[in-house]
Design an enzyme around this catalytic site. Structure first.
Site, mmCIF file in Angstrom:
data_model
loop_
_atom_site.group_PDB
_atom_site.id
_atom_site.type_symbol
_atom_site.label_atom_id
_atom_site.label_comp_id
_atom_site.label_asym_id
_atom_site.label_seq_id
_atom_site.Cartn_x
_atom_site.Cartn_y
_atom_site.Cartn_z
ATOM 1 N N HIS A 116 36.297 38.042 38.247
ATOM 2 C CA HIS A 116 37.230 38.238 36.930
ATOM 3 C C HIS A 116 36.965 37.419 35.817
ATOM 4 O O HIS A 116 37.086 36.113 36.307
ATOM 5 C CB HIS A 116 38.486 38.639 37.612
ATOM 6 C CG HIS A 116 39.731 38.593 36.129
ATOM 7 N ND1 HIS A 116 39.325 39.345 35.284
ATOM 8 C CD2 HIS A 116 41.026 37.923 36.059
ATOM 9 C CE1 HIS A 116 40.606 39.194 34.297
ATOM 10 N NE2 HIS A 116 41.311 38.684 34.780
ATOM 11 N N CYS A 126 44.798 43.227 36.685
ATOM 12 C CA CYS A 126 43.260 42.519 36.348
ATOM 13 C C CYS A 126 42.310 42.983 37.494
ATOM 14 O O CYS A 126 41.066 43.081 37.373
ATOM 15 C CB CYS A 126 42.948 41.026 36.182
ATOM 16 S SG CYS A 126 44.198 40.656 34.898
ATOM 17 N N ASN A 169 39.909 36.888 28.368
ATOM 18 C CA ASN A 169 40.322 37.834 29.622
ATOM 19 C C ASN A 169 40.616 39.180 29.156
ATOM 20 O O ASN A 169 41.727 39.517 28.426
ATOM 21 C CB ASN A 169 41.685 37.201 30.204
ATOM 22 C CG ASN A 169 42.305 37.739 31.466
ATOM 23 O OD1 ASN A 169 41.784 38.981 31.375
ATOM 24 N ND2 ASN A 169 42.891 37.279 32.083
#
Ligand code: ACO
Length: 317
Positions: free
Chosen positions: A242, A108, A272
């Site tokens: 994030h 990520c 996500n």
């Protein structure tokens, strides 16, 4: 380095929490309270390469840069249907570029790792214009029978074109080998010489561990960058974090003692999307007119590895 343009593309299929209630022992209330996620975009009719190419073309158009001007392409990707060739090679062909390209997997945190690599190439004089594409389909890494993981993720692509400039004020990358908290095993072919366990497993995540590590490391990274540059956090327009979980974002915000307005989020709409989440959010902020030339932005991301990355950039568009 400076960002010249951004773009993003998301799958058309919207999966709401209520839709998940139809086949999982879960509820809209649980998912909303624990994560802030209300819906996510999930690959159905499209392929990841289509999203990657769409995001790339939008970023090039936004930057006013032609494909022939590109000196390098970096694609951040954890998983796609091809183990090889790299997704960046497919993007190169589809957009009609001829420059060399490379895939990276920093989970990520991939967008900020890619920005750092791009800056090194620009500083070294090896490139003038670089395309970064983060394209991810984590919904194909999880078991859709596992309520602990599948409710958290969504698919998407975000892209940026970067060029010469001095907008990158500071960057910090960290890796701490913790392969037990977040991983997926893929199946490799058996050989006559290597027998035994060829098991594979969908994404395994120790959620609480990931939560705590994400909050502490992201907060430490941000504090470190602000101290190192002498930039006052009051002068930061947005903290672009994030988008994994609204509670993670909120915890980081609390530890930094900041106001909610400075932490834009879209996790409620996309879930996500791994490394695509930061460039997707950046692109949305830019297209909504929320970024002005001279704004100071802090980007911060964390993911499997465990990797973390943060940077301070000036918006120069
Ligand atoms: N619906 C209903 N109940 C659920 C669900 C669900 N979807 N998922 C788990 N539960 C249950 C659990 O089974 C558990 O039940 P039990 O008490 O009977 O055992 C209960 O809910 C509580 O589970 P916890 O793990 O304590 O819940 P928590 O408040 O910690 O929230 C969560 C879980 C949302 C996963 C949280 O830990 C989290 O967000 N962690 C970080 C996840 C993340 O960000 N991952 C990716 C980051 S890195 C990257 O982006 C790749």
């Amino acid at each position: 380095m400076k960002i010249l343009g951004t773009g993003c593309a998301n799958p058309s299929c919207v999966v709401t929490n209520q839709m998940l209630e139809g086949f999982l022992d879960t509820s809209d209330q649980w998912i909303t309270e624990r994560t802030g996620i209300k819906e996510r975009r999930v690959m159905s009719s499209e392929r990841l390469i289509d999203l990657a190419v769409s995001a790339a073309n939008k970023a090039l158009a936004d930057a006013g840069v032609g494909v022939e001007e590109l000196d390098f392409i970096i694609c951040s990707n954890v998983v796609n249907e091809y183990a090889t060739p790299a997704m960046s090679c497919m993007i190169q062909g589809a957009i009609g570029a001829t420059c060399p390209c490379l895939d990276i997997n920093a989970a990520c945190a991939g967008f900020i790792f890619a920005l750092d690599m791009a800056e090194d190439k620009l500083r070294a004089g090896k490139a003038d214009k670089i395309l970064i594409v983060c394209a991810e389909e984590p919904t194909r890494m999880v078991s859709w029978e596992d309520r602990n993981t599948c409710v958290l993720f969504g698919d998407g692509a975000g892209a940026a074109v970067v060029g010469q400039g001095d907008a990158m004020k500071a960057v910090k990358l960290t890796t701490a080998s913790r392969t037990d908290v977040l991983y997926q095993l893929r199946r490799l072919e058996p050989t006559p010489y290597l027998q035994g366990d060829h098991s594979f497993a969908p994404l395994v995540m120790k959620g609480r561990d990931v939560f705590k590590t994400a909050v502490s490391s992201s907060t430490a990274d941000i504090k470190d960058l602000l101290a190192r540059t002498g930039i006052d956090s009051a002068d930061v327009k947005y903290f672009v974090l994030h988008q994994a979980n609204e509670r993670i974002i909120d915890s980081i915000r609390g530890l930094l003692g900041e106001q909610p307005e400075k932490f834009p989020h879209n996790v409620e709409r996309y879930g996500n999307t791994s490394s695509a989440s930061v460039p997707i959010l950046l692109d949305e902020l830019s297209r909504e007119g929320k970024l002005q030339k001279g704004d100071i932005l802090v980007l911060s991301a964390f993911g499997a590895g465990f990797t973390t990355a943060a940077c301070i950039i000036e918006w120069t568009k």
